[in-house]
Design a protein around this motif. Structure first.
Motif, short mmCIF file in Angstrom:
data_model
loop_
_atom_site.label_atom_id
_atom_site.label_comp_id
_atom_site.label_asym_id
_atom_site.label_seq_id
_atom_site.Cartn_x
_atom_site.Cartn_y
_atom_site.Cartn_z
N ALA A 52 0.83 -1.21 0.00
CA ALA A 52 0.00 0.00 0.00
C ALA A 52 0.87 1.26 0.00
O ALA A 52 0.60 2.22 -0.73
CB ALA A 52 -0.93 -0.01 1.21
N GLU A 53 1.93 1.25 0.81
CA GLU A 53 2.80 2.42 0.89
C GLU A 53 3.62 2.59 -0.38
O GLU A 53 3.91 3.72 -0.79
CB GLU A 53 3.72 2.31 2.11
CG GLU A 53 4.68 3.47 2.30
CD GLU A 53 3.99 4.81 2.53
OE1 GLU A 53 4.68 5.84 2.48
OE2 GLU A 53 2.75 4.82 2.75
N ARG B 287 1.27 4.35 -2.64
CA ARG B 287 1.08 5.73 -2.20
C ARG B 287 2.32 6.56 -2.49
O ARG B 287 2.23 7.71 -2.96
CB ARG B 287 0.77 5.78 -0.70
CG ARG B 287 0.30 7.15 -0.22
CD ARG B 287 0.53 7.32 1.26
NE ARG B 287 1.95 7.42 1.56
CZ ARG B 287 2.68 8.52 1.44
NH1 ARG B 287 2.11 9.64 1.00
NH2 ARG B 287 3.96 8.52 1.74
N GLY C 164 2.63 7.44 -6.15
CA GLY C 164 1.70 8.50 -6.51
C GLY C 164 2.10 9.86 -5.97
O GLY C 164 1.73 10.90 -6.54
N ALA C 165 2.87 9.86 -4.88
CA ALA C 165 3.29 11.12 -4.26
C ALA C 165 4.64 11.60 -4.78
O ALA C 165 5.17 12.61 -4.30
CB ALA C 165 3.35 10.96 -2.74
N GLY D 241 9.03 2.98 -4.50
CA GLY D 241 7.66 3.35 -4.85
C GLY D 241 7.27 2.73 -6.18
O GLY D 241 8.11 2.48 -7.05
N PRO E 32 -7.59 3.89 -3.29
CA PRO E 32 -7.06 5.26 -3.35
C PRO E 32 -5.57 5.32 -3.68
O PRO E 32 -5.14 6.20 -4.44
CB PRO E 32 -7.35 5.79 -1.94
CG PRO E 32 -8.48 4.97 -1.43
CD PRO E 32 -8.24 3.60 -2.01
N ASN E 33 -4.79 4.39 -3.12
CA ASN E 33 -3.35 4.40 -3.40
C ASN E 33 -3.06 3.98 -4.83
O ASN E 33 -2.19 4.55 -5.50
CB ASN E 33 -2.63 3.48 -2.41
CG ASN E 33 -2.66 4.00 -0.99
OD1 ASN E 33 -3.07 5.13 -0.75
ND2 ASN E 33 -2.23 3.19 -0.06
N THR F 263 -3.59 6.75 -7.51
CA THR F 263 -2.61 7.83 -7.64
C THR F 263 -1.32 7.39 -8.31
O THR F 263 -0.59 8.23 -8.85
CB THR F 263 -2.25 8.43 -6.27
OG1 THR F 263 -1.61 7.43 -5.46
CG2 THR F 263 -3.49 8.94 -5.56
N CYS F 264 -1.01 6.09 -8.29
CA CYS F 264 0.32 5.67 -8.75
C CYS F 264 0.36 5.31 -10.23
O CYS F 264 1.42 4.95 -10.74
CB CYS F 264 0.84 4.50 -7.91
SG CYS F 264 0.16 2.88 -8.29
N HIS G 295 -12.66 10.71 -1.78
CA HIS G 295 -11.46 9.96 -1.42
C HIS G 295 -10.35 10.11 -2.47
O HIS G 295 -9.17 10.17 -2.13
CB HIS G 295 -11.79 8.48 -1.24
CG HIS G 295 -12.80 8.23 -0.16
ND1 HIS G 295 -13.93 7.47 -0.36
CD2 HIS G 295 -12.86 8.68 1.12
CE1 HIS G 295 -14.64 7.43 0.76
NE2 HIS G 295 -14.01 8.15 1.67
N THR G 296 -10.73 10.10 -3.75
CA THR G 296 -9.77 10.30 -4.83
C THR G 296 -10.20 11.52 -5.64
O THR G 296 -11.25 11.49 -6.30
CB THR G 296 -9.68 9.08 -5.76
OG1 THR G 296 -9.17 7.96 -5.03
CG2 THR G 296 -8.75 9.35 -6.94
#
Length: 232
Positions: free
Chosen positions: A106-107, A110, A113-114, A148, A178-179, A182-183, A206-207
């Motif tokens: 999950a991270e 995330r 995506g960040a 990532g 959601p994660n 974004t990626c 949420h998104t």
């Protein structure tokens, strides 16, 4: 302005699919999985796919259908236990598998995506998860470097969305969605209902639509992965 709303999963994926691409898929078990987009990927016939997803559904539903047709080369996943074909292909050496603890996966999505290329975590230290990865000590504790994930395409399932791509997931169907959204360099979402722009409470989104490039509405099957009942 070009619309983000498409009539079908096949139309929404048109021009986006190529052999050898990496796909990030939302969902956990059979909860919140983008089943219509998965079926359209199967029908498109693309192959040698790398798929990042917590698991691969079951044998005849969800990502399991792409394993049945041998379109997946590699899975980046946490769990294989509910899909017999997934397990068989992995144990026979037909499928490459990169195991990730669920929180790490999950991270990784995330972070991708960040715009974060990597992060250090204690999870997996001293296990096969850590093999071949950079180790670093912080405050007397050993951590490993995880990269990532940036996918060519993200496919997600939401409860409601609007024409701008703003999404709301329902309860546990949020899971990895959601994660994953974004990626992906491109994100395609399927929803149960497309509502008018402005009708979604901004505090409940949420998104945000900035992450979503294409969206479809369609009928979805509500399967129960493990049905447990007791004698009446």
């Amino acid at each position: 302005m070009k619309t983000k709303v498409y009539d079908s999963a096949a139309a929404a994926l048109d021009g986006l699919l190529t052999d050898g691409m990496t796909i990030a898929a939302g969902g956990f078990g059979l909860c919140g999985i983008p089943e219509l987009l998965i079926a359209a990927i199967r029908d498109a016939g693309v192959k040698e796919l790398t798929v990042a997803s917590n698991n691969a559904g079951v044998d005849d539903f969800g990502l399991g259908v792409l394993l049945q047709t041998r379109q997946v080369k590699k899975m980046i996943s946490s769990y294989v236990g509910e899909n017999a074909e997934f397990m068989r292909q992995y144990l026979s050496g037909e499928l490459e598998l990169e195991f990730n603890p669920q929180g790490t996966l999950a991270e990784r999505m995330r972070a991708g995506g960040a715009g974060i290329p990597g992060f250090f975590t204690k999870t997996g230290v001293g296990t096969v998860i850590a093999e071949g990865k950079e180790h670093k000590d912080f405050d007397g504790q050993t951590y490993i470097l995880e990269r990532g994930i940036v996918a060519d395409l993200a496919i997600v399932k939401a409860w409601k969305g609007d024409a701008q791509g703003n999404l709301i997931y329902r309860k546990t169907a949020r899971n990895f969605n959601p994660n994953a959204a974004t990626c992906g360099r491109i994100c395609v979402a399927e929803v149960e209902e497309i509502v008018p722009v402005g009708s979604l409470d901004p505090d409940c989104i949420h998104t945000p639509g900035i992450f979503v490039h294409r969206i479809i509405q369609g009928p979805h099957e509500k399967r129960i992965e493990q049905r447990t009942v007791r004698t009446a």
